[in-house]
Design a protein around this motif. Structure first.
Motif, PDB file in Angstrom:
ATOM      1  N   LEU A  53       0.833  -1.207   0.000  1.00 34.05           N
ATOM      2  CA  LEU A  53       0.000   0.000   0.000  1.00 34.05           C
ATOM      3  C   LEU A  53       0.865   1.253   0.000  1.00 34.05           C
ATOM      4  O   LEU A  53       0.612   2.210  -0.752  1.00 34.05           O
ATOM      5  N   LEU A  54       1.884   1.264   0.836  1.00 30.21           N
ATOM      6  CA  LEU A  54       2.752   2.432   0.931  1.00 30.21           C
ATOM      7  C   LEU A  54       3.480   2.690  -0.379  1.00 30.21           C
ATOM      8  O   LEU A  54       3.524   3.828  -0.875  1.00 30.21           O
ATOM      9  N   MET A  55       4.064   1.635  -0.971  1.00 30.97           N
ATOM     10  CA  MET A  55       4.822   1.818  -2.208  1.00 30.97           C
ATOM     11  C   MET A  55       3.903   2.262  -3.345  1.00 30.97           C
ATOM     12  O   MET A  55       4.278   3.111  -4.161  1.00 30.97           O
ATOM     13  N   HIS A  56       2.717   1.687  -3.386  1.00 35.52           N
ATOM     14  CA  HIS A  56       1.750   2.075  -4.419  1.00 35.52           C
ATOM     15  C   HIS A  56       1.409   3.561  -4.295  1.00 35.52           C
ATOM     16  O   HIS A  56       1.370   4.297  -5.309  1.00 35.52           O
ATOM     17  N   ALA A  57       1.192   4.037  -3.065  1.00 36.63           N
ATOM     18  CA  ALA A  57       0.851   5.442  -2.855  1.00 36.63           C
ATOM     19  C   ALA A  57       2.021   6.354  -3.208  1.00 36.63           C
ATOM     20  O   ALA A  57       1.832   7.424  -3.810  1.00 36.63           O
ATOM     21  N   VAL A  58       3.221   5.951  -2.849  1.00 36.24           N
ATOM     22  CA  VAL A  58       4.412   6.757  -3.151  1.00 36.24           C
ATOM     23  C   VAL A  58       4.625   6.867  -4.654  1.00 36.24           C
ATOM     24  O   VAL A  58       4.950   7.942  -5.178  1.00 36.24           O
ATOM     25  N   LEU A  59       4.428   5.759  -5.375  1.00 42.91           N
ATOM     26  CA  LEU A  59       4.602   5.781  -6.822  1.00 42.91           C
ATOM     27  C   LEU A  59       3.552   6.666  -7.493  1.00 42.91           C
ATOM     28  O   LEU A  59       3.863   7.440  -8.404  1.00 42.91           O
ATOM     29  N   ARG A  60       2.309   6.574  -7.061  1.00 43.45           N
ATOM     30  CA  ARG A  60       1.260   7.415  -7.632  1.00 43.45           C
ATOM     31  C   ARG A  60       1.527   8.885  -7.364  1.00 43.45           C
ATOM     32  O   ARG A  60       1.208   9.757  -8.180  1.00 43.45           O
ATOM     33  N   PHE A  61       2.128   9.168  -6.224  1.00 51.11           N
ATOM     34  CA  PHE A  61       2.395  10.557  -5.854  1.00 51.11           C
ATOM     35  C   PHE A  61       3.583  11.127  -6.614  1.00 51.11           C
ATOM     36  O   PHE A  61       3.601  12.313  -6.961  1.00 51.11           O
ATOM     37  N   SER A  62       4.582  10.304  -6.890  1.00 53.08           N
ATOM     38  CA  SER A  62       5.852  10.817  -7.386  1.00 53.08           C
ATOM     39  C   SER A  62       6.151  10.510  -8.840  1.00 53.08           C
ATOM     40  O   SER A  62       7.063  11.103  -9.405  1.00 53.08           O
TER      41      SER A  62
END
Length: 611
Positions: A117-126
């Motif tokens: 979940l964290l990596m998915h959110a970071v990738l979508r953000f960056s």
């Protein structure tokens, strides 16, 4: 403030893409076969999962992990507590039939889901959205998920869900919701679900580990202030209301299940204070001392390593993908080796920070990741560990997934920019997974890398009945469990009866199927342990105390000093009589590296009337 915060302008709002990175030309997008590079990391993940599941029914910890089990089952019955994490894990533990192996596997699932979940959110953000299949996008998560199992590298064989795990999972949810909220606001949308979920996670984190929740909230507020550009007060007020509502839901549900929760919390704080708990000022100083101590130990070496890297970088240059790929492998390989070989586990954060700085310098200047996001991900492990009585840099390895996600993000960005070839990306991902895989293998093969176990988990194959289930233990532990059970059976102890443990052995209480009275664990060894125990005894109903069984030990370092006098003061003399004794080797009691034997004494109610 060290967070990057570009000056605000009165012109039009910037691009809705949070990272504000120009979209690369189509020729630099990942190739359709992107998922292939992730296969080695996926294989490492599957190997780790298989090892963990195979080890799940092996080993039994008589201290910390048993304390968790008591919290799952009896959290409403304690005189005082400072954490309510048991309320969140009670239902799954009961639904699994009190399966220790099952609840340990739940821990694994939570760690992997949190990192994904964290990596998915970071990738979508960056990163801009990629022209790739769903499977290919999922491939980006394999490496971070495998690397996140470094969570089990600290106190390696404590695998049941704990207040640490609940804090970690909720922090991952909070961070993902924060990034999603900022992106939605930048796109002119009004976030609804993300703030509510943020509040729900914040409330659960607070009830599990309040110090971590407060510090994480502060870090998130600083990050939000640094990167948010959509400052509309009506939207901010609505978002604050949703967060507050989510936060409050936790307390409403808690009060419905346990109306006396607030009194129990107050009493838990008082018992902790009497036993020798630490105030916020002491904790802040402890963090400062720990950081300074570790800087003196490893700082010069890390600074020299950083200088050497930048000299090599200057020599090779960064004009070609081959040069950047070689520099990346050098950085990531050195970091993975240093973390794996550091048996104290105290330099992982500094090493990853240095690696992240090196990778960030390799990005094209106009397309570098914003430092605020990287700083957030490297700060969260320290916020997670604030409040522990252990060295904070060592303890923060439990939350290493945040810093690891930052490093993976930089690797993916380099690949996205066409500067890191697929082979180097695959090798770098595998190297970052190596420390977590090593900890799993060591727990399997080397007793020195387990937590309070006689032997490595791979050598524990003797079945033993523990409470309502059966575990595989080493021969000495299995024999000890049988001796304890035989003593209790001969004395007439039945499962479900109350027991007050003065022997610092919550695992014995759990193995016998008894119910801990007053507290899940009367922790010995602190300056105020006796005073804290006196407070617990004072608050227990006299009738329950008189009818309870007792457990004591002759080993001073693991027992409550003067417990007889404390009990006599409350009940009068001769309230309990000896019911049996057993001498066992106790992994928690050591003389150097040698396990010591400990004699446990069982006491039963005398039936007489105390004062």
């Amino acid at each position: 403030m060290i967070l990057d915060s570009p000056a605000r302008r009165s012109g039009p709002l910037p691009s809705p893409v949070p990272s504000q990175v120009p979209t690369p030309a189509p020729s630099r997008l990942p190739a359709p076969g992107l998922a292939r590079w992730a296969l080695p990391a996926l294989l490492i993940l599957l190997v780790q999962v298989a090892l963990y599941v195979w080890m799940a029914p092996r080993g039994f910890d008589f201290t910390d992990e048993s304390y968790y089990f008591h919290n799952f089952l009896y959290w409403r019955q304690f005189t005082g507590t400072v954490t309510f994490f048991g309320a969140y894990f009670e239902w799954p533990f009961r639904a699994m039939g009190h399966s220790i192996a099952g609840i340990r596997i739940l821990s694994l699932a939570l760690v992997l889901a949190s990192s994904a979940l964290l990596m998915h959110a970071v990738l979508r953000f960056s990163l801009p959205r990629q022209d790739a299949t769903r499977w290919q996008r999922c491939a980006w998560l394999a490496g971070p998920m495998a690397a996140s199992m470094l969570y089990f590298g600290f106190l390696t064989t404590l695998r049941a869900p704990s207040y640490n795990l609940l804090s970690l999972a909720t922090m991952a949810v909070m961070t993902a919701c924060l990034l999603r909220t900022i992106a939605q606001q930048a796109a002119g949308k009004a976030p609804r679900l993300a703030p509510l979920l943020y509040g729900l996670a914040l409330g659960a984190c607070f009830l599990s580990k309040a110090t971590s929740a407060l510090l994480v909230l502060l870090v998130h507020l600083l990050f939000y202030g640094a990167v948010n550009r959509a400052w509309k007060w009506n939207s901010l007020l609505a978002m604050a209301g949703l967060i507050t509502a989510g936060f409050a839901i936790n307390f409403i549900l808690l009060a419905a299940q346990f109306p006396g929760w607030l009194a129990s919390l107050r009493e838990g704080i008082e018992i902790t204070r009497m036993r020798g708990g630490y105030g916020l000022v002491w904790l802040a100083k402890s963090v400062s001392w720990d950081v300074q101590r570790e800087f003196m130990r490893s700082g010069p070496v890390l600074l020299a390593a950083g200088l050497l890297f930048f000299l090599i970088r200057r020599r090779l240059g960064t004009a070609t993908a081959g040069a950047v790929s070689a520099l990346t492998l050098l950085l990531v390989g050195a970091a993975a080796l240093a973390i794996t070989l550091d048996h104290r586990g105290s330099i992982w954060l500094q090493v990853l920070a240095l690696a992240a700085l090196g990778l960030w310098s390799l990005e094209q200047r106009a397309e570098r990741a914003r430092p605020a996001l990287l700083l957030l991900l490297f700060t969260l492990p320290l916020a997670f560990s604030f409040g522990t009585n252990m060295p904070i840099l060592r303890h923060s390895a439990i939350a290493s997934m945040f810093a690891l996600c930052a490093v993976f993000l930089l690797l993916y960005r380099l690949h996205h920019q066409g500067l890191l070839n697929a082979g180097a990306l695959a090798a770098s991902a595998c190297l970052l997974c190596a420390p977590a895989l090593t900890t799993q293998v060591l727990a399997l093969t080397d007793a020195a890398y387990t937590y309070r176990q006689y032997s490595a988990l791979g050598a524990q194959n003797s079945p033993a009945a523990v409470a309502t289930g059966t575990l595989l233990l080493d021969a000495r532990s299995a024999d000890g469990v049988r001796q304890i059970g035989a003593m209790a059976q001969a004395a007439g102890l039945r499962a479900g009866e109350d027991m007050l443990d003065f022997a610092d052995s919550p695992g014995v209480v759990y193995a016998l199927g008894a119910v801990p009275l007053g507290t899940p664990w009367l922790i010995a060894g602190y300056e105020g342990s006796t005073a804290g125990s006196a407070r617990v005894i004072e608050k227990i109903d006299a009738a329950h105390l008189r009818s309870a069984w007792l457990l004591s030990t002759d080993y001073k370092a693991r027992g409550i000093d003067g417990w007889q006098a404390l009990l006599a003061r409350r009940l009068g003399p001769a309230s309990h009589v000896p019911a049996g004794s057993v001498t066992l080797a106790n992994p928690a009691a050591r003389d150097g590296r040698n396990v010591k034997t400990v004699t446990l004494h069982l006491w039963k109610p005398s039936g007489g009337q105390g004062g």
